[in-house]
Design an enzyme around this catalytic site. Structure first.
Site, PDB file in Angstrom:
ATOM      1  N   LYS A  12       0.855  -1.190   0.000  1.00  0.00           N
ATOM      2  CA  LYS A  12       0.000   0.000   0.000  1.00  0.00           C
ATOM      3  C   LYS A  12       0.886   1.233   0.000  1.00  0.00           C
ATOM      4  O   LYS A  12       1.919   1.265   0.680  1.00  0.00           O
ATOM      5  CB  LYS A  12      -0.896   0.020   1.245  1.00  0.00           C
ATOM      6  CG  LYS A  12      -1.686   1.320   1.404  1.00  0.00           C
ATOM      7  CD  LYS A  12      -2.329   1.427   2.775  1.00  0.00           C
ATOM      8  CE  LYS A  12      -2.915   2.816   2.972  1.00  0.00           C
ATOM      9  NZ  LYS A  12      -3.554   2.985   4.280  1.00  0.00           N
ATOM     10  N   GLU A  46      -6.951  -1.738   4.144  1.00  0.00           N
ATOM     11  CA  GLU A  46      -6.168  -0.540   4.495  1.00  0.00           C
ATOM     12  C   GLU A  46      -6.151  -0.346   6.009  1.00  0.00           C
ATOM     13  O   GLU A  46      -5.124  -0.037   6.616  1.00  0.00           O
ATOM     14  CB  GLU A  46      -6.803   0.703   3.862  1.00  0.00           C
ATOM     15  CG  GLU A  46      -6.337   0.998   2.452  1.00  0.00           C
ATOM     16  CD  GLU A  46      -6.773   2.406   2.032  1.00  0.00           C
ATOM     17  OE1 GLU A  46      -6.417   3.366   2.737  1.00  0.00           O
ATOM     18  OE2 GLU A  46      -7.476   2.526   1.018  1.00  0.00           O
ATOM     19  N   GLU A 105      -7.784  12.560  13.503  1.00  0.00           N
ATOM     20  CA  GLU A 105      -6.913  11.429  13.849  1.00  0.00           C
ATOM     21  C   GLU A 105      -5.861  11.768  14.898  1.00  0.00           C
ATOM     22  O   GLU A 105      -4.974  12.585  14.665  1.00  0.00           O
ATOM     23  CB  GLU A 105      -6.217  10.920  12.582  1.00  0.00           C
ATOM     24  CG  GLU A 105      -5.385   9.676  12.797  1.00  0.00           C
ATOM     25  CD  GLU A 105      -4.872   9.075  11.497  1.00  0.00           C
ATOM     26  OE1 GLU A 105      -4.012   8.196  11.571  1.00  0.00           O
ATOM     27  OE2 GLU A 105      -5.331   9.496  10.411  1.00  0.00           O
ATOM     28  N   GLU A 126     -12.068  10.767  -4.004  1.00  0.00           N
ATOM     29  CA  GLU A 126     -11.887  10.681  -2.550  1.00  0.00           C
ATOM     30  C   GLU A 126     -11.131  11.901  -2.024  1.00  0.00           C
ATOM     31  O   GLU A 126     -11.452  12.439  -0.958  1.00  0.00           O
ATOM     32  CB  GLU A 126     -11.129   9.400  -2.179  1.00  0.00           C
ATOM     33  CG  GLU A 126     -10.979   9.203  -0.676  1.00  0.00           C
ATOM     34  CD  GLU A 126     -10.259   7.909  -0.326  1.00  0.00           C
ATOM     35  OE1 GLU A 126      -9.443   7.933   0.616  1.00  0.00           O
ATOM     36  OE2 GLU A 126     -10.515   6.880  -0.976  1.00  0.00           O
TER      37      GLU A 126
END
Length: 461
Positions: free
Chosen positions: A215, A308, A264, A443
């Protein structure tokens, strides 16, 4: 000037050399607006201010002026260098009341090896400051501290001048009507390297299919221009009011304000307990409660997003296992819903091991797979090759720590850099083997929305 109780504490702190002293005086004041206090520093401290509010809204920090700056360009040693200088500066602190602490605030850039200059050309790899005037709002109490770090043997006059200045700042924040700010007027909107970004997704997915990584997060920017220069209080006022569910931050460096509203947490340390958040995998909010629920369920059941998310959970939990005891980790993610977007979310917590510190955790956690990729080294090399910009503080650790080792860092996503009448917005997404360029592009549009709205712009649905 009326203070709540007018309890003052003055501490003298050992520092980098025997001649240098750290003086701190704190008073408790009647509650005031953090934004108004920030704005009160516009004349004398523009370019030397910071703002922070945690997601729970239980801790707000504002700094005006620089009593001391810690900055370096020491690449992978930068975390240790900041920690050592901070420990040296505060090593002999004598504290009567634990509520009152000098606080260091700042951030580390995403990738010190990125050599693209752009808007981040003059920004150090590590940049932290102790404020001259520090406001803390915590547990419904407000504290204003003066920090003075000096090698002059007689600093009484200097400190008296700072007391007078503090009183003026408090008065301005409490008495003057809190200004309401209009949105900036945008004159141009550009998507730099849009075609290069779309092409890079195809190239990166090919590398992943060839097993050069699992990734890789690829980001891009928006460049906005405004009719007039935008001030830090103007833009922070909109971010604070529009994004109450997030970590809110603003950090000035000369003519730049880096600001944002991040969902986050990277890491929090509170009295020996450590906390982190695994946030990866996202989808937009629905127009109705029913659509929102359906979108959330599709996210929970989506193989790509769950994959993910698993990378992030695995890496953060491994870091906690190495640095903490009694690690707690839920088996399944839940949904974290904020104004424009919903994420997969798994909290992690543990008890700090004896030698572990908040900055050691920051060093080992950054960049998480949510912002870099898997494996970390290979993903970072691919990002350097295919991302045509410098992220600066975007997606990097930003936050604070005190002299006792408590503190909190967020991951600086949903963020932007403002330089006079120009703004640069940042957003990215995790690329895996089956990623499609146009879906990744869309996105990023969702992720641009919070900062774009604060700056007076909007994106099509």
């Amino acid at each position: 000037m009326h203070y709540k109780g007018y309890n003052t504490t003055e501490v003298k702190v050992g520092s980098l050399n025997s001649k240098q002293h750290f003086y701190m005086e704190t008073i408790e004041v009647s509650r005031l607006s953090a934004l108004a206090f920030f704005a009160a520093g516009e004349t004398h401290y523009k370019g030397q201010r910071f703002y922070w509010q945690n997601r729970e809204k239980t801790f707000t920090l504002v700094g005006l002026g620089h009593a001391y700056v810690i900055q370096n360009d020491q690449n992978q040693s930068r975390f240790d260098a900041v920690e050592q200088e901070w420990k040296q500066l505060t090593k002999n602190i004598v504290q009567e009341e634990q509520d009152l602490q000098p606080i260091l605030f700042g951030g580390f850039t995403f990738d010190p090896q990125n050599e693209v200059k752009g808007e981040w050309a003059n920004f150090p790899q590590s940049y932290f400051a102790v404020a001259t005037h520090q406001l803390v709002l915590r547990n419904d109490k407000a504290y204003v501290s003066i920090n003075l770090i000096t090698d002059k043997p007689d600093s009484a006059k200097t400190f008296d001048a700072l007391r007078k200045e503090r009183d003026h700042l408090i008065h301005a924040a409490q008495v003057k009507e809190l200004k309401t700010y209009s949105k900036p007027e945008m004159t141009s909107y550009e998507e730099p390297y849009k075609e290069a970004y779309l092409a890079s997704i195809g190239k990166v997915t090919s590398l992943i299919k060839n097993q050069q990584a699992q990734k890789v997060v690829i980001a891009r920017s928006l460049a906005l221009q405004f009719k007039e220069a935008v001030t830090s209080p103007q833009i922070l006022s909109h971010v604070v009011h529009e994004q109450p569910e997030s970590y809110l931050f603003g950090l000035e460096h000369g003519s730049m304000l880096f600001f944002g509203a991040s969902p986050e947490r990277l890491v929090k340390v509170d009295n020996g307990k450590a906390f982190s958040s695994c946030v990866a995998g996202s989808i937009k909010r629905g127009k109705t409660a029913e659509e929102d629920e359906a979108l959330g369920q599709s996210l929970l059941n989506d193989t790509k997003n769950r994959g993910e998310h698993h990378y992030v959970v695995e890496m953060i939990s491994q870091t906690f296992d190495k640095n903490c005891t009694e690690v707690k980790l839920p088996k399944q993610p839940k949904l974290l819903k904020i104004r424009d977007i919903q994420h997969l979310y798994t909290p992690v917590e543990g008890t700090l091991a004896r030698e572990a510190t908040i900055l050691q955790l920051v060093k080992h956690l950054h960049p998480t797979p949510a912002l870099g990729g898997v494996p970390r080294k290979e993903a970072m090399e691919i990002i350097r090759q295919y991302e045509p910009m410098n992220r600066g503080l975007y997606a990097a650790p930003i936050g604070w720590l005190d002299a006792d080792g408590n503190g909190e860092f967020a991951v600086a996503i949903r963020s932007a850099a403002l330089i006079e009448n120009n703004a640069y917005l940042y957003a990215g997404g995790g690329i895996v083997a089956d990623s499609e360029p146009i879906l990744e592009y869309e996105e990023t549009l969702v992720k641009f929305r919070p900062m774009l709205r604060a700056l007076g712009g909007q994106l099509y649905e």
